[in-house]
Each structure stands twice: as C-alpha cells, then as structure tokens.
Write a protein that holds these residues in place. Structure first.
Motif, PDB file in Angstrom:
ATOM      1  N   TRP A 175       0.807  -1.216   0.000  1.00 38.06           N
ATOM      2  CA  TRP A 175       0.000   0.000   0.000  1.00 38.06           C
ATOM      3  C   TRP A 175       0.843   1.271   0.000  1.00 38.06           C
ATOM      4  O   TRP A 175       0.725   2.091  -0.903  1.00 38.06           O
ATOM      5  CB  TRP A 175      -0.950  -0.005   1.209  1.00 38.06           C
ATOM      6  N   VAL A 176       1.680   1.435   1.005  1.00 36.75           N
ATOM      7  CA  VAL A 176       2.419   2.697   1.130  1.00 36.75           C
ATOM      8  C   VAL A 176       3.431   2.863   0.016  1.00 36.75           C
ATOM      9  O   VAL A 176       3.530   3.927  -0.624  1.00 36.75           O
ATOM     10  CB  VAL A 176       3.104   2.770   2.510  1.00 36.75           C
ATOM     11  N   TRP A 177       4.220   1.811  -0.253  1.00 35.98           N
ATOM     12  CA  TRP A 177       5.292   1.886  -1.246  1.00 35.98           C
ATOM     13  C   TRP A 177       4.999   1.083  -2.506  1.00 35.98           C
ATOM     14  O   TRP A 177       5.902   0.798  -3.288  1.00 35.98           O
ATOM     15  CB  TRP A 177       6.607   1.407  -0.616  1.00 35.98           C
ATOM     16  N   ASP A 178       3.759   0.726  -2.704  1.00 36.61           N
ATOM     17  CA  ASP A 178       3.387  -0.023  -3.901  1.00 36.61           C
ATOM     18  C   ASP A 178       3.679   0.814  -5.154  1.00 36.61           C
ATOM     19  O   ASP A 178       3.549   2.046  -5.129  1.00 36.61           O
ATOM     20  CB  ASP A 178       1.896  -0.356  -3.845  1.00 36.61           C
ATOM     21  N   PRO A 179       4.091   0.185  -6.269  1.00 40.25           N
ATOM     22  CA  PRO A 179       4.341   0.962  -7.491  1.00 40.25           C
ATOM     23  C   PRO A 179       3.162   1.815  -7.934  1.00 40.25           C
ATOM     24  O   PRO A 179       3.355   2.932  -8.436  1.00 40.25           O
ATOM     25  CB  PRO A 179       4.663  -0.125  -8.524  1.00 40.25           C
ATOM     26  N   TRP A 180       1.940   1.329  -7.743  1.00 43.60           N
ATOM     27  CA  TRP A 180       0.789   2.133  -8.152  1.00 43.60           C
ATOM     28  C   TRP A 180       0.611   3.349  -7.262  1.00 43.60           C
ATOM     29  O   TRP A 180       0.126   4.398  -7.715  1.00 43.60           O
ATOM     30  CB  TRP A 180      -0.464   1.283  -8.184  1.00 43.60           C
ATOM     31  N   HIS A 216       9.134  -2.876  -7.500  1.00 40.63           N
ATOM     32  CA  HIS A 216       8.893  -1.982  -6.369  1.00 40.63           C
ATOM     33  C   HIS A 216      10.100  -1.076  -6.125  1.00 40.63           C
ATOM     34  O   HIS A 216       9.952   0.139  -5.953  1.00 40.63           O
ATOM     35  CB  HIS A 216       8.608  -2.795  -5.103  1.00 40.63           C
ATOM     36  N   ALA A 217      11.301  -1.667  -6.104  1.00 44.59           N
ATOM     37  CA  ALA A 217      12.500  -0.886  -5.830  1.00 44.59           C
ATOM     38  C   ALA A 217      12.774   0.126  -6.940  1.00 44.59           C
ATOM     39  O   ALA A 217      13.109   1.287  -6.672  1.00 44.59           O
ATOM     40  CB  ALA A 217      13.707  -1.815  -5.652  1.00 44.59           C
ATOM     41  N   MET A 218      12.619  -0.303  -8.192  1.00 42.59           N
ATOM     42  CA  MET A 218      12.892   0.603  -9.300  1.00 42.59           C
ATOM     43  C   MET A 218      11.883   1.746  -9.363  1.00 42.59           C
ATOM     44  O   MET A 218      12.251   2.911  -9.545  1.00 42.59           O
ATOM     45  CB  MET A 218      12.895  -0.170 -10.620  1.00 42.59           C
ATOM     46  N   THR A 219      10.605   1.422  -9.197  1.00 44.32           N
ATOM     47  CA  THR A 219       9.575   2.462  -9.267  1.00 44.32           C
ATOM     48  C   THR A 219       9.742   3.483  -8.148  1.00 44.32           C
ATOM     49  O   THR A 219       9.594   4.694  -8.372  1.00 44.32           O
ATOM     50  CB  THR A 219       8.180   1.831  -9.202  1.00 44.32           C
ATOM     51  N   ALA A 270      12.549   4.280  -6.626  1.00 44.84           N
ATOM     52  CA  ALA A 270      13.734   5.081  -6.915  1.00 44.84           C
ATOM     53  C   ALA A 270      13.444   6.119  -7.987  1.00 44.84           C
ATOM     54  O   ALA A 270      13.882   7.279  -7.887  1.00 44.84           O
ATOM     55  CB  ALA A 270      14.889   4.175  -7.343  1.00 44.84           C
ATOM     56  N   VAL A 271      12.708   5.739  -9.021  1.00 42.18           N
ATOM     57  CA  VAL A 271      12.372   6.672 -10.095  1.00 42.18           C
ATOM     58  C   VAL A 271      11.474   7.787  -9.575  1.00 42.18           C
ATOM     59  O   VAL A 271      11.752   8.978  -9.781  1.00 42.18           O
ATOM     60  CB  VAL A 271      11.689   5.935 -11.262  1.00 42.18           C
ATOM     61  N   ALA A 272      10.388   7.430  -8.908  1.00 41.01           N
ATOM     62  CA  ALA A 272       9.438   8.434  -8.439  1.00 41.01           C
ATOM     63  C   ALA A 272      10.085   9.404  -7.454  1.00 41.01           C
ATOM     64  O   ALA A 272       9.961  10.625  -7.593  1.00 41.01           O
ATOM     65  CB  ALA A 272       8.233   7.752  -7.796  1.00 41.01           C
ATOM     66  N   CYS A 273      10.799   8.869  -6.477  1.00 44.17           N
ATOM     67  CA  CYS A 273      11.413   9.734  -5.465  1.00 44.17           C
ATOM     68  C   CYS A 273      12.513  10.590  -6.071  1.00 44.17           C
ATOM     69  O   CYS A 273      12.630  11.781  -5.757  1.00 44.17           O
ATOM     70  CB  CYS A 273      11.965   8.882  -4.321  1.00 44.17           C
ATOM     71  N   GLY A 274      13.318  10.013  -6.949  1.00 40.00           N
ATOM     72  CA  GLY A 274      14.383  10.779  -7.578  1.00 40.00           C
ATOM     73  C   GLY A 274      13.850  11.925  -8.414  1.00 40.00           C
ATOM     74  O   GLY A 274      14.357  13.057  -8.347  1.00 40.00           O
ATOM     75  N   LEU A 275      12.826  11.671  -9.219  1.00 39.57           N
ATOM     76  CA  LEU A 275      12.247  12.714 -10.062  1.00 39.57           C
ATOM     77  C   LEU A 275      11.631  13.824  -9.228  1.00 39.57           C
ATOM     78  O   LEU A 275      11.813  15.015  -9.512  1.00 39.57           O
ATOM     79  CB  LEU A 275      11.195  12.107 -10.983  1.00 39.57           C
ATOM     80  N   LEU A 276      10.900  13.452  -8.187  1.00 47.87           N
ATOM     81  CA  LEU A 276      10.231  14.459  -7.373  1.00 47.87           C
ATOM     82  C   LEU A 276      11.230  15.289  -6.574  1.00 47.87           C
ATOM     83  O   LEU A 276      11.030  16.497  -6.386  1.00 47.87           O
ATOM     84  CB  LEU A 276       9.210  13.796  -6.454  1.00 47.87           C
ATOM     85  N   LEU A 277      12.303  14.682  -6.117  1.00 49.83           N
ATOM     86  CA  LEU A 277      13.342  15.448  -5.428  1.00 49.83           C
ATOM     87  C   LEU A 277      13.989  16.450  -6.373  1.00 49.83           C
ATOM     88  O   LEU A 277      14.264  17.597  -5.992  1.00 49.83           O
ATOM     89  CB  LEU A 277      14.401  14.503  -4.852  1.00 49.83           C
ATOM     90  N   TRP A 297      17.218  -0.546  -7.626  1.00 51.17           N
ATOM     91  CA  TRP A 297      17.756   0.745  -7.178  1.00 51.17           C
ATOM     92  C   TRP A 297      18.669   1.368  -8.233  1.00 51.17           C
ATOM     93  O   TRP A 297      18.548   2.553  -8.548  1.00 51.17           O
ATOM     94  CB  TRP A 297      18.535   0.553  -5.878  1.00 51.17           C
ATOM     95  N   LEU A 298      19.582   0.560  -8.781  1.00 50.72           N
ATOM     96  CA  LEU A 298      20.527   1.076  -9.771  1.00 50.72           C
ATOM     97  C   LEU A 298      19.806   1.544 -11.034  1.00 50.72           C
ATOM     98  O   LEU A 298      20.074   2.641 -11.550  1.00 50.72           O
ATOM     99  CB  LEU A 298      21.553   0.002 -10.120  1.00 50.72           C
ATOM    100  N   LEU A 299      18.894   0.730 -11.536  1.00 49.94           N
ATOM    101  CA  LEU A 299      18.194   1.090 -12.766  1.00 49.94           C
ATOM    102  C   LEU A 299      17.270   2.284 -12.554  1.00 49.94           C
ATOM    103  O   LEU A 299      17.104   3.120 -13.457  1.00 49.94           O
ATOM    104  CB  LEU A 299      17.398  -0.107 -13.275  1.00 49.94           C
ATOM    105  N   GLY A 300      16.687   2.373 -11.364  1.00 54.18           N
ATOM    106  CA  GLY A 300      15.867   3.540 -11.070  1.00 54.18           C
ATOM    107  C   GLY A 300      16.682   4.812 -11.052  1.00 54.18           C
ATOM    108  O   GLY A 300      16.294   5.833 -11.645  1.00 54.18           O
ATOM    109  N   ALA A 301      17.833   4.776 -10.377  1.00 49.27           N
ATOM    110  CA  ALA A 301      18.711   5.947 -10.342  1.00 49.27           C
ATOM    111  C   ALA A 301      19.237   6.282 -11.727  1.00 49.27           C
ATOM    112  O   ALA A 301      19.354   7.455 -12.105  1.00 49.27           O
ATOM    113  CB  ALA A 301      19.865   5.694  -9.372  1.00 49.27           C
ATOM    114  N   LEU A 302      19.554   5.246 -12.515  1.00 47.95           N
ATOM    115  CA  LEU A 302      20.026   5.473 -13.878  1.00 47.95           C
ATOM    116  C   LEU A 302      18.944   6.139 -14.722  1.00 47.95           C
ATOM    117  O   LEU A 302      19.222   7.077 -15.492  1.00 47.95           O
ATOM    118  CB  LEU A 302      20.439   4.139 -14.500  1.00 47.95           C
ATOM    119  N   THR A 303      17.713   5.688 -14.592  1.00 51.96           N
ATOM    120  CA  THR A 303      16.613   6.288 -15.338  1.00 51.96           C
ATOM    121  C   THR A 303      16.463   7.768 -14.993  1.00 51.96           C
ATOM    122  O   THR A 303      16.269   8.613 -15.876  1.00 51.96           O
ATOM    123  CB  THR A 303      15.301   5.546 -15.033  1.00 51.96           C
TER     124      THR A 303
END
Length: 233
Positions: free
Chosen positions: A70-75, A141-144, A146-153, A199-205
């Motif tokens: 729920w909290v950290w779900d990709p959706w 879950h880990a990639m999504t 990382a992507v969402a948090c990285g973009l929003l930051l 994590w790596l692929l999310g940060a790379l994206t």
C-alpha cells in the motif's frame, strides 16, 4: 533595446552520473543472466536468512506486507507522480509535465522488458509469507520507488523549495526507497540482487531523464513557485 541574452546553462553532472550508474547496472545484469554462482550463493544465503526471520516474526511481516502493498506499492508511487503531473499541467509547465509522464512510462517499459528478457524465477518457499507475480529481475517496487522519489526530489530543487522542505523530502525518499527494497527481500518475493538492480536502474533512469531535460528543454528551465504561470517552462 534588445534584451540581454539568457545566461549560459551550467555544465550538467547528470551525464557523468548516468555513466557511473550504467556500469554497475550492466555488470549486475550480466552476472544474473550468466547465473554467476557466487552471486547466486549470496542471494540464496540472504533469502534463507530473511525468510526464517519473516516466519518467526509475524508482526514485522504483517507490517512489511502493508508497507509494500500500500504505502510503497508501485501504483501508489505512480499515483503520486500523476498528481504532480496534473499540478504541472495546471501551472502550464508543459515540458516538465510531459517529461515527468514520459520518464515514468519509459521506466515501466524498461522494467517490464527486462523482466521478460531475463526471466529470472522468484524465490520459492514451502511456507511462503507472501506472493508475487511475473519474473523477478529487477524488483519493480525498488525501481519504481527510486524513479518516483528521484524525479520528485529533482523537481523540488528545480522549483526552489526551501532547504527544510527538501531535507524532509530527502529523508522520506531514502526511507521509502530503502524500505521498499528491504520489504521485498523480507517477504521472500525477491532476491537481494533484484532489489539492488531496481535501485541502480531507477537511479540510472532518473539521471538519464535529467540529462535529456537539461539538454533539450527550452529555456527558462528553472521555474520558481512565485513566478507567473506563463513564464514557466
């Protein structure tokens, strides 16, 4: 009289960061695809240990399941990005809205494509505490997260939010990205290397997306919250 030309854009560090992230991402992909035994052994040792803990500590396992489902779900992460996309569109920051939507879509395509290409099986247990579908590598879950948090930051920095707000956002992002990865291993639905790859692929994206935006987006590219909406990129 002609207006003064815009100041030159500072050199971006995103391309270098993307290159640094691409190397371990590719290496991990090769090792998993080649079924390199030392990595498989390490994954197995970690998985067996955490699964034993998950079976023994049902309270912690229930908490992990709520957090990951729920909290950290990709959706949940995609819904958060959608809210920001709509806000950007409302501010007429069209380039940023399209950039954020396109990056989230590209991340999902890369994630699912890599799962299908690698086809790694998930851990299997006689007494599972949770279940998951599709292939294991990388952790969605880990990639999504990382992507969402990285973009929003990055957007928070672009819009010049206060240091206190950005520090709080960074703390929440770190807890979310690390936390969701740990819950996936704890619940026995991912190998540790799946999570690291996510994590790596999310940060790379994120770094590739930032590099592309800084290279191709029209100026001005650093909106601030108190500017009229029509002046934002």
């Amino acid at each position: 009289m002609d207006s003064a030309p815009p100041p030159p854009r500072p050199a971006s560090r995103a391309p270098r960061a993307a290159l640094l992230l691409a190397v371990p991402s590719l290496l991990l992909l090769v090792l998993v695809s080649a079924e390199w035994q030392p990595l498989l052994t390490l994954d197995g040792d970690v998985a067996r240990t955490t699964h034993r803990w998950a079976v023994e500590h049902r309270g912690a396992t229930d908490v992990a399941r709520v957090l990951t489902d729920w909290v950290w779900d990709p959706w949940t992460m995609r819904a958060l990005c959608t809210v920001v996309i709509l806000w950007l569109a409302g501010q007429r920051a069209w380039w940023l809205a399209l950039w954020l939507a396109g990056t989230c879509l590209a991340a999902s395509i890369v994630q699912q494509g890599m799962k299908a290409a690698v086809g790694r099986d998930r851990p299997r247990w006689p007494d599972p505490v949770d279940s998951a579908h599709y292939a294991s590598f990388p952790s969605g879950h880990a990639m999504t997260a990382a992507v969402a948090c990285g973009l929003l930051l990055w957007l928070a920095r672009l819009y010049g939010l206060g240091a206190t707000v950005r520090r709080a956002g960074l703390a929440v992002a770190v807890v979310s990205v690390v936390g969701v990865g740990l819950t996936r291993v704890w619940l026995g639905v991912h190998w540790a290397s799946d999570v690291v790859a996510g994590w790596l692929l999310g940060a790379l994206t994120v770094t590739v997306a930032i590099a592309l935006y800084e290279r191709y987006a029209p100026a001005p590219r650093r909106p601030v919250l108190d500017e009229p909406a029509g002046t934002r990129a």
